[in-house]
Design an enzyme around this catalytic site. Structure first.
Site, PDB file in Angstrom:
ATOM      1  N   CYS A 182       0.864  -1.178   0.000  1.00 26.08           N
ATOM      2  CA  CYS A 182       0.000   0.000   0.000  1.00 26.08           C
ATOM      3  C   CYS A 182       0.902   1.230   0.000  1.00 26.08           C
ATOM      4  O   CYS A 182       1.706   1.413   0.905  1.00 26.08           O
ATOM      5  CB  CYS A 182      -0.894  -0.019   1.246  1.00 26.08           C
ATOM      6  SG  CYS A 182      -1.671   1.563   1.598  1.00 26.08           S
ATOM      7  N   CYS A 213      -3.099   7.569  -1.820  1.00 23.67           N
ATOM      8  CA  CYS A 213      -4.428   7.653  -2.428  1.00 23.67           C
ATOM      9  C   CYS A 213      -5.484   8.189  -1.472  1.00 23.67           C
ATOM     10  O   CYS A 213      -6.469   8.797  -1.925  1.00 23.67           O
ATOM     11  CB  CYS A 213      -4.886   6.283  -2.913  1.00 23.67           C
ATOM     12  SG  CYS A 213      -3.577   5.192  -3.401  1.00 23.67           S
ATOM     13  N   THR A 219      -4.050   4.975   7.314  1.00 22.34           N
ATOM     14  CA  THR A 219      -3.047   4.623   6.312  1.00 22.34           C
ATOM     15  C   THR A 219      -2.132   5.804   6.029  1.00 22.34           C
ATOM     16  O   THR A 219      -2.609   6.879   5.667  1.00 22.34           O
ATOM     17  CB  THR A 219      -3.767   4.191   5.019  1.00 22.34           C
ATOM     18  OG1 THR A 219      -4.482   2.998   5.285  1.00 22.34           O
ATOM     19  CG2 THR A 219      -2.787   3.942   3.888  1.00 22.34           C
ATOM     20  N   GLU A 230      -0.169   1.818   9.133  1.00 23.18           N
ATOM     21  CA  GLU A 230      -1.389   2.337   9.737  1.00 23.18           C
ATOM     22  C   GLU A 230      -1.082   2.802  11.156  1.00 23.18           C
ATOM     23  O   GLU A 230      -0.178   2.262  11.792  1.00 23.18           O
ATOM     24  CB  GLU A 230      -2.501   1.275   9.773  1.00 23.18           C
ATOM     25  CG  GLU A 230      -3.403   1.271   8.540  1.00 23.18           C
ATOM     26  CD  GLU A 230      -2.790   0.572   7.340  1.00 23.18           C
ATOM     27  OE1 GLU A 230      -1.920  -0.306   7.549  1.00 23.18           O
ATOM     28  OE2 GLU A 230      -3.148   0.899   6.197  1.00 23.18           O
ATOM     29  N   HIS A 287     -12.522   5.693  -2.833  1.00 26.61           N
ATOM     30  CA  HIS A 287     -11.518   4.736  -2.326  1.00 26.61           C
ATOM     31  C   HIS A 287     -11.871   3.303  -2.740  1.00 26.61           C
ATOM     32  O   HIS A 287     -10.985   2.471  -2.889  1.00 26.61           O
ATOM     33  CB  HIS A 287     -11.337   4.874  -0.817  1.00 26.61           C
ATOM     34  CG  HIS A 287      -9.930   4.534  -0.405  1.00 26.61           C
ATOM     35  ND1 HIS A 287      -8.826   5.146  -0.960  1.00 26.61           N
ATOM     36  CD2 HIS A 287      -9.449   3.610   0.448  1.00 26.61           C
ATOM     37  CE1 HIS A 287      -7.724   4.618  -0.445  1.00 26.61           C
ATOM     38  NE2 HIS A 287      -8.072   3.677   0.413  1.00 26.61           N
ATOM     39  N   TYR A 332      -9.307   0.623  -5.044  1.00 26.91           N
ATOM     40  CA  TYR A 332      -8.918  -0.768  -4.814  1.00 26.91           C
ATOM     41  C   TYR A 332      -8.948  -1.600  -6.095  1.00 26.91           C
ATOM     42  O   TYR A 332      -8.318  -2.644  -6.166  1.00 26.91           O
ATOM     43  CB  TYR A 332      -9.829  -1.402  -3.747  1.00 26.91           C
ATOM     44  CG  TYR A 332      -9.396  -1.083  -2.329  1.00 26.91           C
ATOM     45  CD1 TYR A 332      -8.922   0.172  -1.991  1.00 26.91           C
ATOM     46  CD2 TYR A 332      -9.458  -2.047  -1.321  1.00 26.91           C
ATOM     47  CE1 TYR A 332      -8.524   0.468  -0.702  1.00 26.91           C
ATOM     48  CE2 TYR A 332      -9.055  -1.760  -0.024  1.00 26.91           C
ATOM     49  CZ  TYR A 332      -8.591  -0.501   0.288  1.00 26.91           C
ATOM     50  OH  TYR A 332      -8.187  -0.223   1.554  1.00 26.91           O
ATOM     51  N   CYS A 348      -4.975  -0.485  -7.046  1.00 26.08           N
ATOM     52  CA  CYS A 348      -3.810  -0.844  -6.210  1.00 26.08           C
ATOM     53  C   CYS A 348      -3.743  -2.338  -5.939  1.00 26.08           C
ATOM     54  O   CYS A 348      -2.682  -2.958  -6.054  1.00 26.08           O
ATOM     55  CB  CYS A 348      -3.822  -0.047  -4.912  1.00 26.08           C
ATOM     56  SG  CYS A 348      -5.005  -0.593  -3.666  1.00 26.08           S
ATOM     57  N   GLU A 405      -6.764  -5.558   4.611  1.00 27.48           N
ATOM     58  CA  GLU A 405      -7.167  -4.261   4.076  1.00 27.48           C
ATOM     59  C   GLU A 405      -8.148  -4.444   2.913  1.00 27.48           C
ATOM     60  O   GLU A 405      -9.044  -3.620   2.708  1.00 27.48           O
ATOM     61  CB  GLU A 405      -5.948  -3.460   3.630  1.00 27.48           C
ATOM     62  CG  GLU A 405      -6.309  -2.006   3.346  1.00 27.48           C
ATOM     63  CD  GLU A 405      -5.113  -1.179   2.947  1.00 27.48           C
ATOM     64  OE1 GLU A 405      -4.325  -1.650   2.114  1.00 27.48           O
ATOM     65  OE2 GLU A 405      -4.966  -0.070   3.469  1.00 27.48           O
TER      66      GLU A 405
HETATM   67 FE1  SF4 Z   1      -3.255   1.906   0.018  1.00 29.74          FE
HETATM   68 FE2  SF4 Z   1      -4.680   1.001  -2.039  1.00 29.74          FE
HETATM   69 FE3  SF4 Z   1      -5.766   2.697  -0.275  1.00 29.74          FE
HETATM   70 FE4  SF4 Z   1      -3.867   3.489  -2.032  1.00 29.74          FE
HETATM   71  S1  SF4 Z   1      -5.934   2.735  -2.523  1.00 29.74           S
HETATM   72  S2  SF4 Z   1      -3.999   3.993   0.130  1.00 29.74           S
HETATM   73  S3  SF4 Z   1      -2.566   1.683  -2.085  1.00 29.74           S
HETATM   74  S4  SF4 Z   1      -5.088   0.618   0.118  1.00 29.74           S
HETATM   75 FE    FE Z   2      -6.602   1.353   2.121  1.00 27.84          FE
END
Ligand code: SF4
Ligand code: FE
Length: 491
Positions: A100, A104, A191, A258, A293, A297, A300, A456
């Site tokens: 991660c 983001c 995060t 985190e 968000h 996902y 990422c 996560e």
């Molecule tokens: Fe982390 Fe994925 Fe959230 Fe970006 S989108 S902060 S990589 S979990």
């Molecule tokens: Fe996340």
């Protein structure tokens, strides 16, 4: 100021006075702490790739505020093309870090706050949107990392914020002053909080009139007076403290992060406030941040999935089973699952639309479907990875055994000699290469990186039930009933 490089970003963190605690003690030099540094390296990658000409189109954008070139992580999406590029950028970073990369949450907060403040101002005549635009321009100009913080501790989940025994279990306005507000509370599972220059705080649930003091959104520097962070533990994290640790870490360079972020009466000046009592907009802000968000996902986790699939294929090759049809089929299944997630990320972006503010938002139903699949598919992907790799990924002796010259054999062989003899693979790879791929899979399936790839995937951007509520709301069952009636001849 021009966009920073990764090295400049790391140096910029040294200037912050962020208070960080771990194992019950204050960490003075957290930038170089072996348990924290891999997560900083991840964020640094978001800077370095922006300077690489081959990734310029994905990693950078043109600011709609200033017309200048900015890192895409500070962009307000201006089109569905921007939304798709965001997902592609996240897949790229997942591929480069297998972790991660944290930045983001700020990007998703920018886009949620930008569009929501516009609508609050329209209804109430407030100036939150202007406040936010000024703040964003400062962030873009200085190329800073911002933690978008939403999740409150929540205490008894059956009770609203104002009805908790302890009034601080949701971030709240403790005091209103002429020049600003004093806030108290905490945000959990944050995060990248330690690695961020600033924070944007948002409410975590839709609220009613009694929760007015909890309907609050604002920005503050990560080293604001009264603010501190308690670092979250990860499975196997103390391996990073072992001297000379490398192979046993699985992913030495990168990791996630985190922390619990505490606001112990922090003063927020008026110019950094984006919501202060407009409880009827708390739900909109939550829905939009969560939607963005959940789209994230689909990028990422897919990028990390690419690395997991690659490592699984390597493990199969080193074990000499890569030609077995059952192994090939498992790799196909992993690829199918991973690309399905990507389809969801791209689809919710392509079906995006403008908000009243002019910025673009994803299709909320498809973004929630995307994240719902993410709560399942990475689990199946790591199950298949473990299946193909074999039990060695959790039973293998440590790096120090493989390198040990302690003589234990009848003919003068060392511990290292025995480890290398008995853990040999297909004869074409070195035992160390086999160890490295096994340890990587251990790390991503069960170790410190499992936080980012597994749990996560379940709870980040909202737990599965949160998506099901949104799917129920957006799914238009009534419309589907009408379709069925028309075909079946029901009046
Ligand atoms: Fe982390 Fe994925 Fe959230 Fe970006 S989108 S902060 S990589 S979990
Ligand atoms: Fe996340």
């Amino acid at each position: 100021m021009a966009m920073m490089t990764g090295a400049e970003y790391i140096e910029s963190l040294r200037k912050l006075n962020t208070r960080v605690y771990m194992f019950g003690e204050k960490i003075e030099n957290w930038v170089d702490h072996p348990m924290i540094r891999p997560s900083i390296n991840c964020v640094a990658m978001t800077y370095d790739l922006a300077h690489d000409p081959q990734y310029e189109d994905l990693m950078t954008a043109t600011s709609h505020l200033t017309g200048k070139k900015i890192n895409r992580f500070a962009n307000i999406h201006q089109s569905t093309d921007d939304l798709r590029k965001k997902v592609k950028m996240q897949r790229l970073l997942g591929q480069k870090t297998a972790s991660c990369f944290q930045r983001c949450v700020g990007m998703d907060a920018f886009n949620a706050v930008y569009s929501t403040t516009y609508e609050i101002d329209k209804k109430y005549g407030t100036t939150y949107h202007d406040n936010f635009k000024k703040f964003l321009e400062f962030i873009q100009e200085n190329d800073l990392v911002v933690d978008g913080a939403m999740t409150d501790p929540k205490g008894d989940r059956s009770r609203a914020p104002h009805a908790q025994d302890d009034a601080d279990l949701f971030v709240r306005i403790k005091e209103r002053r002429e020049d600003g507000i004093v806030v108290r509370g905490a945000k959990c599972h944050q995060t990248g909080s330690v690695n961020s220059h600033w924070h944007i705080i948002m409410p975590t649930i839709a609220m009613g009139p009694d929760d007015k003091d909890y309907a609050v959104s604002f920005a503050c520097p990560s080293d604001a007076e009264g603010m501190f962070m308690i670092y979250g533990r990860q499975s196997c994290d103390t391996r990073k403290l072992e001297e000379g640790a490398d192979i046993d870490l699985g992913n030495k360079q990168f990791g996630g992060q985190e922390a619990l972020v505490v606001f112990d009466d922090v003063f927020i000046p008026n110019e950094y406030i984006f919501m202060a009592g407009e409880y009827d907009f708390a739900g909109m802000l939550v829905e939009r941040f969560a939607g963005f968000h959940r789209q994230s996902y689909g990028g990422c986790k897919v990028g990390v999935g690419d690395v997991v699939i690659g490592a699984t294929a390597l493990a199969a090759e080193y074990n000499g089973v890569e030609k077995a049809s059952a192994v090939k089929d498992k790799l196909i299944e992993m690829t199918h699952l991973n690309e399905t997630l990507y389809c969801c990320g791209i689809a919710c972006s392509s079906e995006g639309h403008p908000t009243e503010s002019g910025s673009y938002i994803i299709d909320l139903l498809l973004a929630n479907v995307c994240k719902q699949n993410v709560t399942r598919f990475p689990y199946e992907i790591v199950r298949l990875a473990e299946d193909v790799a074999g039990g060695l990924m959790v039973t293998m002796p440590g790096e120090k055994d493989f390198k040990s010259d302690t003589v234990v054999g009848r003919n003068g062989e060392t511990i290292g000699d025995f480890c290398n003899k008995f853990f040999v693979g297909n004869g074409k790879c070195s035992t160390e290469e086999r160890m490295r791929v096994m340890r990587f899979l251990e790390n991503i399936c069960l170790g410190s990186s499992a936080v980012g790839y597994r749990t996560e995937s379940m709870h980040g951007a909202g737990s599965p039930q949160a998506q099901r509520i949104m799917i129920a709301r957006q799914g238009n069952i009534q419309g589907k009933k009408e379709l069925a009636k028309a075909i079946a001849g029901i009046k």
